[in-house]
Write an enzyme that holds these catalytic residues in place. Structure first.
Site, mmCIF file in Angstrom:
data_model
loop_
_atom_site.group_PDB
_atom_site.id
_atom_site.type_symbol
_atom_site.label_atom_id
_atom_site.label_comp_id
_atom_site.label_asym_id
_atom_site.label_seq_id
_atom_site.Cartn_x
_atom_site.Cartn_y
_atom_site.Cartn_z
ATOM 1 N N SER A 1 -5.252 1.836 14.877
ATOM 2 C CA SER A 1 -6.164 2.835 14.302
ATOM 3 C C SER A 1 -6.369 4.056 15.188
ATOM 4 C CB SER A 1 -7.515 2.196 13.934
ATOM 5 O OG SER A 1 -7.330 1.218 12.925
ATOM 6 N N ASN B 1 5.154 4.515 14.779
ATOM 7 C CA ASN B 1 5.823 3.382 14.133
ATOM 8 C C ASN B 1 5.628 3.541 12.634
ATOM 9 O OD1 ASN B 1 6.674 0.923 13.163
ATOM 10 N ND2 ASN B 1 5.050 -0.287 14.137
ATOM 11 N N HIS C 1 6.110 -6.832 17.555
ATOM 12 C CA HIS C 1 4.945 -6.303 16.833
ATOM 13 C C HIS C 1 4.231 -7.471 16.150
ATOM 14 C CE1 HIS C 1 2.442 -4.111 14.053
ATOM 15 N NE2 HIS C 1 2.655 -3.042 14.800
ATOM 16 N N GLU D 1 -1.927 -3.853 21.274
ATOM 17 C CA GLU D 1 -2.364 -3.631 19.898
ATOM 18 C C GLU D 1 -3.237 -4.806 19.445
ATOM 19 O OE1 GLU D 1 0.484 -0.631 17.854
ATOM 20 O OE2 GLU D 1 1.095 -2.652 17.334
ATOM 21 N N GLY E 1 -4.477 -0.889 11.399
ATOM 22 C CA GLY E 1 -4.654 -0.497 9.999
ATOM 23 C C GLY E 1 -6.058 -0.738 9.454
ATOM 24 N N LYS F 1 6.821 1.748 10.342
ATOM 25 C CA LYS F 1 6.830 0.454 9.632
ATOM 26 C C LYS F 1 7.749 0.557 8.411
ATOM 27 C CE LYS F 1 2.347 -0.481 11.636
ATOM 28 N NZ LYS F 1 1.057 -1.160 11.564
ATOM 29 N N GLU G 1 2.980 -7.744 13.362
ATOM 30 C CA GLU G 1 3.381 -7.979 11.976
ATOM 31 C C GLU G 1 4.632 -8.845 11.914
ATOM 32 O OE1 GLU G 1 3.321 -3.863 10.791
ATOM 33 O OE2 GLU G 1 1.133 -3.907 10.950
HETATM 34 P P1 13P Z 1 -2.212 1.795 12.696
HETATM 35 O O1 13P Z 1 -2.132 2.997 13.593
HETATM 36 O O2 13P Z 1 -1.872 2.085 11.264
HETATM 37 O O3 13P Z 1 -3.484 1.033 12.889
HETATM 38 O O4 13P Z 1 -1.021 0.799 13.166
HETATM 39 C C1 13P Z 1 -0.887 0.514 14.508
HETATM 40 C C2 13P Z 1 0.395 -0.174 14.699
HETATM 41 O O5 13P Z 1 0.570 -1.303 14.290
HETATM 42 C C3 13P Z 1 1.462 0.557 15.410
HETATM 43 O O6 13P Z 1 2.515 -0.279 15.751
#
Ligand code: 13P
Length: 247
Positions: free
Chosen positions: A207, A9, A92, A162, A168, A11, A94
């Site tokens: 992560s 992803n 997601h 997640e 992150g 983003k 976010e």
């Molecule tokens: P990271 O791998 O950067 O922690 O992000 C995970 C994520 O949100 C994938 O959708």
């Protein structure tokens, strides 16, 4: 038999020059022994799909619940498909947090995406406070109940666990904690869909890096990963793909 899936992803990262990472990834893994998916920003989907030519899959990161209409800035499932996407990430954290996407909205988007022939990757996960007060499985259960569409099937639904506090942050749950949630999600899917629930791929996200991928992939009911930061560079994501192939 579930085929493993390594999903990246990107983003809100990636310009045209970043397509070279997809090229490098394909060059390093020409016939991967697992499914490989990159979800770049919408602006790159067409070009990425043209480059990938089916050797890896390309997906979107969101879509609108409606197929078309007066929704300025919206991207429909049909448009993603038309641009060459085969998958779409929905719900997601976010977007659940920053864009106030409720389970109901995720449910509507997933219903439309699947009816248009896209594989919906629905994300669920608890906050750190929810985990600390022992509410993780309740949160996951209620997100699954609220977000999963009625037309879900093993072939057209992937679930990504997640934990929000792991995204992150460089922190990950213990392997036991991942196993607990994935076993729970598997049981819920089988309860809901019978044998077909056993076909739904369950990804872990948060992560994931080349250094922890192999351990995470050894956890039962982990069928791959949804990777953020470490999917941006072909070298890192390629190492995660290799760990999944070896799992
Ligand atoms: P990271 O791998 O950067 O922690 O992000 C995970 C994520 O949100 C994938 O959708």
């Amino acid at each position: 038999m579930r085929r493993k899936l390594a999903a990246g992803n990107w983003k809100m990262n990636g310009l045209k020059a970043s397509l070279s990472e997809i090229e490098a990834l394909i060059a390093a893994h020409p016939g991967p022994d697992c499914d490989v998916l990159i979800c770049p920003p919408t602006t790159l989907i067409s070009a990425a799909a043209a480059l990938a030519r089916g050797r890896i899959a390309i997906g979107g990161q969101n879509c609108h619940p409606r197929l078309s209409g007066a929704y300025t800035g919206g991207i429909s499932a049909q448009m993603l498909k038309d641009a060459g996407a085969s998958h779409v990430i929905l719900g997601h954290s976010e977007r659940r947090a920053d864009r106030y996407e409720s389970d109901e909205v995720v449910h509507a988007k997933a219903t439309t995406a699947i009816s248009e022939g896209l594989v919906a990757i629905i994300c669920v996960g608890e906050t750190e406070r929810e985990r600390d007060r022992g509410a993780t499985l309740d949160v996951i259960s209620s997100q699954l109940k609220g977000s999963l569409p009625l037309n879900a099937s093993g072939a057209y639904l992937v679930i990504a666990y997640e934990p929000i506090w792991a995204i992150g942050s460089g922190r990950t749950p213990t392997l036991e904690q991942i196993a607990e949630v994935h076993d729970f999600m598997r049981a819920e899917m089988v309860k809901r869909l019978g044998d077909d629930g056993d076909e739904i791929r369950l990804l872990y996200g948060g992560s994931v890096k080349p250094s922890n991928a192999a351990d995470i992939f050894a956890v039962p009911n982990v069928d791959g990963a949804l990777v953020g930061g470490a999917s941006l560079l072909a070298s890192d994501f390629g190492a995660i793909v290799a760990a999944l192939e070896a799992a």
